[in-house]
Design a protein around this motif. Structure first.
Motif, PDB file in Angstrom:
ATOM      1  N   LEU A 115       0.823  -1.206   0.000  1.00  0.00           N
ATOM      2  CA  LEU A 115       0.000   0.000   0.000  1.00  0.00           C
ATOM      3  C   LEU A 115       0.858   1.256   0.000  1.00  0.00           C
ATOM      4  N   LEU A 116       1.906   1.263   0.787  1.00  0.00           N
ATOM      5  CA  LEU A 116       2.781   2.435   0.850  1.00  0.00           C
ATOM      6  C   LEU A 116       3.468   2.680  -0.484  1.00  0.00           C
ATOM      7  N   ASP A 117       3.927   1.608  -1.112  1.00  0.00           N
ATOM      8  CA  ASP A 117       4.555   1.747  -2.433  1.00  0.00           C
ATOM      9  C   ASP A 117       3.551   2.268  -3.460  1.00  0.00           C
ATOM     10  N   ALA A 118       2.332   1.741  -3.410  1.00  0.00           N
ATOM     11  CA  ALA A 118       1.321   2.101  -4.406  1.00  0.00           C
ATOM     12  C   ALA A 118       0.845   3.541  -4.277  1.00  0.00           C
ATOM     13  N   HIS A 119       1.000   4.105  -3.083  1.00  0.00           N
ATOM     14  CA  HIS A 119       0.473   5.446  -2.850  1.00  0.00           C
ATOM     15  C   HIS A 119       1.566   6.479  -2.550  1.00  0.00           C
ATOM     16  N   LEU A 132       6.952  12.298   9.692  1.00  0.00           N
ATOM     17  CA  LEU A 132       6.181  12.517   8.478  1.00  0.00           C
ATOM     18  C   LEU A 132       5.403  13.825   8.548  1.00  0.00           C
ATOM     19  N   SER A 133       5.114  14.383   7.380  1.00  0.00           N
ATOM     20  CA  SER A 133       4.265  15.570   7.323  1.00  0.00           C
ATOM     21  C   SER A 133       2.849  15.178   7.730  1.00  0.00           C
ATOM     22  N   LYS A 134       2.035  16.199   8.023  1.00  0.00           N
ATOM     23  CA  LYS A 134       0.649  15.934   8.424  1.00  0.00           C
ATOM     24  C   LYS A 134      -0.099  15.182   7.326  1.00  0.00           C
ATOM     25  N   GLY A 135       0.099  15.602   6.082  1.00  0.00           N
ATOM     26  CA  GLY A 135      -0.583  14.944   4.971  1.00  0.00           C
ATOM     27  C   GLY A 135      -0.155  13.499   4.807  1.00  0.00           C
ATOM     28  N   MET A 136       1.141  13.244   4.953  1.00  0.00           N
ATOM     29  CA  MET A 136       1.644  11.884   4.828  1.00  0.00           C
ATOM     30  C   MET A 136       1.118  11.006   5.959  1.00  0.00           C
ATOM     31  N   ALA A 137       1.119  11.551   7.181  1.00  0.00           N
ATOM     32  CA  ALA A 137       0.624  10.781   8.328  1.00  0.00           C
ATOM     33  C   ALA A 137      -0.857  10.459   8.171  1.00  0.00           C
ATOM     34  N   GLN A 138      -1.613  11.415   7.625  1.00  0.00           N
ATOM     35  CA  GLN A 138      -3.042  11.177   7.424  1.00  0.00           C
ATOM     36  C   GLN A 138      -3.261  10.112   6.363  1.00  0.00           C
ATOM     37  N   LYS A 139      -2.411  10.104   5.345  1.00  0.00           N
ATOM     38  CA  LYS A 139      -2.537   9.078   4.309  1.00  0.00           C
ATOM     39  C   LYS A 139      -2.221   7.701   4.892  1.00  0.00           C
ATOM     40  N   VAL A 165      -2.768  18.629  -3.294  1.00  0.00           N
ATOM     41  CA  VAL A 165      -2.154  17.435  -3.885  1.00  0.00           C
ATOM     42  C   VAL A 165      -2.607  16.183  -3.146  1.00  0.00           C
ATOM     43  N   ASN A 166      -2.582  16.228  -1.812  1.00  0.00           N
ATOM     44  CA  ASN A 166      -3.008  15.071  -1.032  1.00  0.00           C
ATOM     45  C   ASN A 166      -4.515  14.852  -1.119  1.00  0.00           C
ATOM     46  N   GLN A 167      -5.282  15.927  -1.313  1.00  0.00           N
ATOM     47  CA  GLN A 167      -6.715  15.769  -1.523  1.00  0.00           C
ATOM     48  C   GLN A 167      -6.984  14.995  -2.809  1.00  0.00           C
ATOM     49  N   GLN A 168      -6.246  15.319  -3.862  1.00  0.00           N
ATOM     50  CA  GLN A 168      -6.411  14.587  -5.121  1.00  0.00           C
ATOM     51  C   GLN A 168      -6.035  13.115  -4.956  1.00  0.00           C
ATOM     52  N   GLY A 169      -4.967  12.868  -4.195  1.00  0.00           N
ATOM     53  CA  GLY A 169      -4.569  11.487  -3.952  1.00  0.00           C
ATOM     54  C   GLY A 169      -5.631  10.716  -3.197  1.00  0.00           C
ATOM     55  N   LEU A 170      -6.250  11.371  -2.216  1.00  0.00           N
ATOM     56  CA  LEU A 170      -7.311  10.725  -1.442  1.00  0.00           C
ATOM     57  C   LEU A 170      -8.529  10.449  -2.324  1.00  0.00           C
ATOM     58  N   GLU A 171      -8.872  11.388  -3.195  1.00  0.00           N
ATOM     59  CA  GLU A 171      -9.988  11.157  -4.109  1.00  0.00           C
ATOM     60  C   GLU A 171      -9.739   9.923  -4.972  1.00  0.00           C
ATOM     61  N   GLN A 172      -8.498   9.737  -5.415  1.00  0.00           N
ATOM     62  CA  GLN A 172      -8.190   8.579  -6.240  1.00  0.00           C
ATOM     63  C   GLN A 172      -8.298   7.290  -5.439  1.00  0.00           C
ATOM     64  N   ILE A 173      -7.877   7.329  -4.183  1.00  0.00           N
ATOM     65  CA  ILE A 173      -8.012   6.146  -3.330  1.00  0.00           C
ATOM     66  C   ILE A 173      -9.480   5.761  -3.191  1.00  0.00           C
ATOM     67  N   ILE A 174     -10.345   6.756  -2.996  1.00  0.00           N
ATOM     68  CA  ILE A 174     -11.777   6.493  -2.853  1.00  0.00           C
ATOM     69  C   ILE A 174     -12.328   5.879  -4.136  1.00  0.00           C
TER      70      ILE A 174
END
Length: 320
Positions: A115-119, A132-139, A165-174
């Motif tokens: 999962l970490l590699d994929a994201h 880790l940054s806040k965004g990375m920790a939340q991911k 950027v992290n919002q877009q990544g989260l949208e893709q995960i969803i």
């Protein structure tokens, strides 16, 4: 069979009614947005879905069970209040939470690394969470909530505090979760995420359902506007076919600016054709379709950006 059913669910904290007669359902494999201002009752409802607190009245069924605790290993949950063990690594964190849902340690660590590699977090696998940054920790916490490959994923304000950027990544995960067959319900007060993601939305205002349906259906309940600019008279704009009302909104480079509300079912092109045929000096025009944010305000009378949390928080504390 629906993945989630709420039937006349209410929640009281003493004299305060946080949720009132709430009914809706979510079909398997879909993305549902549970939308409303902070403090509208979204988190209270999610806690009832998960069996973390009882409903005052009504019925909840999730994955065929009458209590979320009975199917908790089939549910993934990201709470609004984030929390991780800061001295753990991301691999350890994900494997630990997966283990709480019955995944063996070795398999959990294998899934964590994948999962970490994929994201995009492969380079941070062995760092401490506190580095880790806040965004990375939340991911990482989000990945921890889905490492056991749940059938139903519930995300409470998942976009809060994330950069674009992290919002877009989260949208893709969803999107990926739904594409893989999971049902996703996420709460938010930011309408743009729901517009891009959701098969269905439920709008909540002051503890009550104001709307249930698709984004397109919600927008159709709101007013469309035609913005005009030129050497125009307000009375002439108001007389155009399909125009329900007109507001003067100042002066632009091309002349006076007007915002004309269109009646339900009216065609903007018909109004424009009439304007040009009659010789009106229209120098700029724009059709403005309502956003989900506009629809929310029209349907509920509330602004989703207004924070109503303090009333709910005080009621919860008084009830403890």
């Amino acid at each position: 069979m629906p993945a989630l059913v709420l039937d006349d669910v209410s929640k009281r904290y003493g004299a305060f009614q946080a949720v009132r007669d709430l009914s809706f359902q979510v079909e398997p494999g879909t993305i549902c947005g549970f939308l409303g201002p902070n403090g509208a009752g979204k988190t209270s409802t999610i806690r009832m879905m998960l069996g973390l607190q009882p409903a005052s009245s009504g019925r909840i069924e999730i994955l065929g069970a009458d209590d979320g605790r009975k199917v908790r290993d089939r549910i993934g949950f990201l709470p609004e209040e984030r929390g991780v063990y800061k001295k753990m690594t991301p691999v350890d964190t994900i494997a630990f939470f997966a283990g709480l849902k019955g995944v063996p340690t070795g398999e959990g660590r294998k899934r964590a690394r994948a999962l970490l590699d994929a994201h995009g977090l492969g380079a941070s696998k062995t760092k401490k969470m506190k580095a880790l940054s806040k965004g990375m920790a939340q991911k990482v916490q989000l990945l921890a909530s889905i490492a056991h490959q749940p059938e139903f994923v519930i995300l409470d304000e998942p976009f809060s505090g994330l950069d674009p950027v992290n919002q877009q990544g989260l949208e893709q995960i969803i999107r990926d979760l739904a594409a893989g067959g999971a049902t996703v319900l996420f709460s938010t007060h930011v309408m743009q995420h729901a517009e891009r993601l959701c098969d269905k939305v439920v709008l909540l205002a002051r503890g009550q359902k104001a709307f249930e349906g698709t984004v397109t259906e919600a927008r159709a309940r709101s007013t469309r506007f035609l913005e005009l600019e030129g050497a125009l008279e307000q009375a002439a704009v108001a007389a155009l076919p399909g125009v329900a009302s007109v507001d003067a909104v100042g002066e632009g480079e091309g002349g006076a600016k007007f915002r004309a509300a269109l009646a339900p079912g009216a065609e903007a092109q018909a109004a424009l054709r009439s304007a040009f045929i009659s010789g009106m000096d229209v120098r700029r025009f724009e059709m403005r379709e309502p956003t989900l944010h506009d629809a929310f305000i029209d349907l509920t009378g509330d602004d989703p950006d207004q924070d109503q949390r303090q009333t709910e928080i005080r009621a919860e504390e008084a009830a403890r």
